[in-house]
Scaffold this motif. Structure first.
Motif, PDB file in Angstrom:
ATOM      1  N   UNK A 107     -26.155   2.638  -3.286  1.00 33.85           N
ATOM      2  CA  UNK A 107     -24.724   2.302  -3.352  1.00 33.85           C
ATOM      3  C   UNK A 107     -24.352   1.212  -2.351  1.00 33.85           C
ATOM      4  N   UNK A 108     -23.463   0.328  -2.772  1.00 31.76           N
ATOM      5  CA  UNK A 108     -23.018  -0.779  -1.916  1.00 31.76           C
ATOM      6  C   UNK A 108     -21.736  -0.366  -1.186  1.00 31.76           C
ATOM      7  N   UNK A 109     -21.833   0.704  -0.456  1.00 29.74           N
ATOM      8  CA  UNK A 109     -20.666   1.349   0.140  1.00 29.74           C
ATOM      9  C   UNK A 109     -19.952   0.466   1.153  1.00 29.74           C
ATOM     10  N   UNK A 110     -20.712  -0.261   1.934  1.00 27.77           N
ATOM     11  CA  UNK A 110     -20.126  -0.967   3.079  1.00 27.77           C
ATOM     12  C   UNK A 110     -20.015  -2.487   2.880  1.00 27.77           C
ATOM     13  N   UNK A 111     -20.308  -2.984   1.687  1.00 22.12           N
ATOM     14  CA  UNK A 111     -20.349  -4.436   1.515  1.00 22.12           C
ATOM     15  C   UNK A 111     -18.984  -5.080   1.785  1.00 22.12           C
ATOM     16  N   UNK A 112     -17.910  -4.398   1.396  1.00 20.70           N
ATOM     17  CA  UNK A 112     -16.574  -4.979   1.595  1.00 20.70           C
ATOM     18  C   UNK A 112     -16.217  -5.100   3.069  1.00 20.70           C
ATOM     19  N   UNK A 113     -16.896  -4.324   3.922  1.00 23.03           N
ATOM     20  CA  UNK A 113     -16.595  -4.330   5.356  1.00 23.03           C
ATOM     21  C   UNK A 113     -17.373  -5.416   6.104  1.00 23.03           C
ATOM     22  N   UNK A 114     -18.328  -6.041   5.430  1.00 26.35           N
ATOM     23  CA  UNK A 114     -19.154  -7.047   6.099  1.00 26.35           C
ATOM     24  C   UNK A 114     -18.337  -8.288   6.434  1.00 26.35           C
ATOM     25  N   UNK A 115     -18.575  -8.908   7.576  1.00 32.34           N
ATOM     26  CA  UNK A 115     -17.883 -10.162   7.925  1.00 32.34           C
ATOM     27  C   UNK A 115     -18.160 -11.248   6.879  1.00 32.34           C
ATOM     28  N   UNK A 116     -17.117 -11.975   6.513  1.00 27.30           N
ATOM     29  CA  UNK A 116     -17.274 -13.105   5.597  1.00 27.30           C
ATOM     30  C   UNK A 116     -17.213 -12.763   4.127  1.00 27.30           C
ATOM     31  N   UNK A 117     -17.068 -11.468   3.764  1.00 25.28           N
ATOM     32  CA  UNK A 117     -17.004 -11.065   2.358  1.00 25.28           C
ATOM     33  C   UNK A 117     -15.545 -11.038   1.897  1.00 25.28           C
ATOM     34  N   UNK A 118     -15.301 -11.622   0.715  1.00 29.62           N
ATOM     35  CA  UNK A 118     -13.935 -11.712   0.187  1.00 29.62           C
ATOM     36  C   UNK A 118     -13.921 -11.358  -1.301  1.00 29.62           C
ATOM     37  N   UNK A 119     -12.821 -10.777  -1.751  1.00 27.72           N
ATOM     38  CA  UNK A 119     -12.562 -10.581  -3.174  1.00 27.72           C
ATOM     39  C   UNK A 119     -13.594  -9.723  -3.883  1.00 27.72           C
ATOM     40  N   UNK A 120     -13.933  -8.583  -3.307  1.00 26.64           N
ATOM     41  CA  UNK A 120     -14.924  -7.690  -3.929  1.00 26.64           C
ATOM     42  C   UNK A 120     -14.386  -7.134  -5.242  1.00 26.64           C
ATOM     43  N   UNK A 121     -15.194  -7.223  -6.288  1.00 24.29           N
ATOM     44  CA  UNK A 121     -14.844  -6.659  -7.598  1.00 24.29           C
ATOM     45  C   UNK A 121     -15.967  -5.744  -8.046  1.00 24.29           C
ATOM     46  N   UNK A 122     -15.625  -4.507  -8.411  1.00 23.78           N
ATOM     47  CA  UNK A 122     -16.620  -3.557  -8.928  1.00 23.78           C
ATOM     48  C   UNK A 122     -16.800  -3.815 -10.410  1.00 23.78           C
ATOM     49  N   UNK A 123     -18.040  -4.026 -10.823  1.00 23.70           N
ATOM     50  CA  UNK A 123     -18.348  -4.356 -12.214  1.00 23.70           C
ATOM     51  C   UNK A 123     -18.819  -3.101 -12.964  1.00 23.70           C
ATOM     52  N   UNK A 124     -18.878  -3.214 -14.292  1.00 15.74           N
ATOM     53  CA  UNK A 124     -19.420  -2.132 -15.107  1.00 15.74           C
ATOM     54  C   UNK A 124     -20.898  -1.940 -14.773  1.00 15.74           C
ATOM     55  N   UNK A 125     -21.319  -0.724 -14.700  1.00 11.62           N
ATOM     56  CA  UNK A 125     -22.708  -0.459 -14.338  1.00 11.62           C
ATOM     57  C   UNK A 125     -22.792   0.078 -12.923  1.00 11.62           C
ATOM     58  N   UNK A 126     -23.830   0.812 -12.660  1.00 11.17           N
ATOM     59  CA  UNK A 126     -23.961   1.477 -11.365  1.00 11.17           C
ATOM     60  C   UNK A 126     -24.313   0.479 -10.261  1.00 11.17           C
ATOM     61  N   UNK A 127     -23.596   0.582  -9.125  1.00  8.72           N
ATOM     62  CA  UNK A 127     -23.864  -0.249  -7.947  1.00  8.72           C
ATOM     63  C   UNK A 127     -23.895  -1.743  -8.290  1.00  8.72           C
ATOM     64  N   UNK A 128     -22.891  -2.171  -9.051  1.00  8.81           N
ATOM     65  CA  UNK A 128     -22.824  -3.555  -9.518  1.00  8.81           C
ATOM     66  C   UNK A 128     -21.488  -4.146  -9.054  1.00  8.81           C
ATOM     67  N   UNK A 129     -21.543  -5.175  -8.205  1.00 10.84           N
ATOM     68  CA  UNK A 129     -20.321  -5.792  -7.686  1.00 10.84           C
ATOM     69  C   UNK A 129     -20.452  -7.312  -7.690  1.00 10.84           C
TER      70      UNK A 129
END
Length: 304
Positions: A235-257
């Motif tokens: 799971x990409x649980x913490x990706x949105x919290x990483x420095x420099x990451x913007x506009x996270x969108x969860x896509x269809x499918x498991x663990x797909x962003x």
């Protein structure tokens, strides 16, 4: 590129119309064998700058030289070595396209050659028709054929492909690259960003009469973000919290962003993603349009 003596050098160029500042601070140079993209929306000051370079307008401040000569004081001498195509060509209505091409060449001290015939054929222009019957695209072709037939040292194109179909746009691009290979210098003013991206060695972005960025596209890309589309086992649980990451969108499918990431954080983000066991990943580098929109998120006032 070796920094030889510039063909064109503009320093702190300014132009006022009454109390209105059309150009407040323009600085850039173009070197031999270089295609320079001059971009900005309609009204940003591109055409005003070009009119000054052609000696049609006198600047209120700063300097502009072509071949080392002041563009206002030595415009006649400069024009002997320069070719120019505007974005909207006006022609003599009762002359044929072929007659106008020959006239333009003669005015510049050049002659109709086999190259001229080849260009007429390549651009699919009927040179026998009167200019009054021509579409906007065909009027552009007449000016482009005359310019490419001219053995100039410096070429200025101001929105030159306006009215051309995609095939003729490609032909224009090929001709400009031939000029570059021959060591000629080109100033290409355009709002077609894909055209600039394909052809130009360096780019200058103008906004509200000021150059806000110049450099190669590679130089500028550090200012924009790479788009990542990724799927992982963990799971990409913490990706949105990483420095420099913007506009996270969860896509269809498991663990797909998908998300955008700042260039200076790309290495760290990629390391995090690999630790989550990659299934699939696509990265899209920033485009000139991304960079351009960075400076034009707000509306700009009308300019000349």
């Amino acid at each position: 590129m070796t920094q030889a003596t510039p063909v064109l050098k503009i320093s702190h160029l300014q132009k006022r119309f009454g109390k209105f500042n059309a150009l407040t601070d323009i600085d850039f140079a173009i070197y031999p064998g270089e295609v320079f993209g001059f971009i900005g929306p309609n009204g940003a000051g591109k055409s005003t700058t070009i009119r000054i370079l052609l000696g049609l307008l006198k600047a209120n401040g700063g300097t502009a030289t072509i071949f080392g000569q002041d563009v206002w004081q030595h415009s006649v001498a400069i024009h002997q070595r320069l070719a120019y195509v505007p974005g909207d060509v006006n022609l003599w209505p009762n002359l044929s396209g072929g007659e106008i091409i020959d006239l333009l060449l003669k005015l510049n001290g050049d002659q109709h050659t086999a190259k001229t015939d080849a260009l007429i054929k390549a651009f699919s222009l009927d040179p026998r028709k009167k200019a009054r019957t021509y579409s906007k695209g065909n009027r552009q072709k007449v000016a482009l054929i005359a310019a490419f037939s001219t053995d100039a040292d410096f070429y200025i194109f101001d929105e030159p492909t306006s009215g051309l179909d995609p095939l003729n746009e490609q032909l224009f691009q090929a001709q400009v690259l031939q000029l570059k290979q021959a060591g000629k210098s080109v100033l290409l003013s355009s709002h077609i960003l894909s055209e600039v991206e394909k052809m130009c060695d360096r780019i200058g972005i103008i906004r509200e009469g000021t150059i806000v960025e110049t450099g190669t596209l590679a130089d500028m890309r550090h200012l924009t973000r790479t788009t990542i589309d990724v799927q992982t086992v963990q799971p990409l649980t913490h990706v949105a919290e990483l420095p420099g990451v913007h506009g996270l969108t969860v896509k269809a499918g498991q663990n797909h962003v998908s998300f955008a990431v700042d260039a200076d954080q790309l290495t760290a983000v990629m390391q995090y993603l690999s630790e989550q066991q990659l299934v699939a990943i696509t990265s899209t580098p920033p485009t000139l349009e991304d960079l351009f929109m960075r400076y034009y998120t707000a509306a700009t006032p009308d300019r000349k």
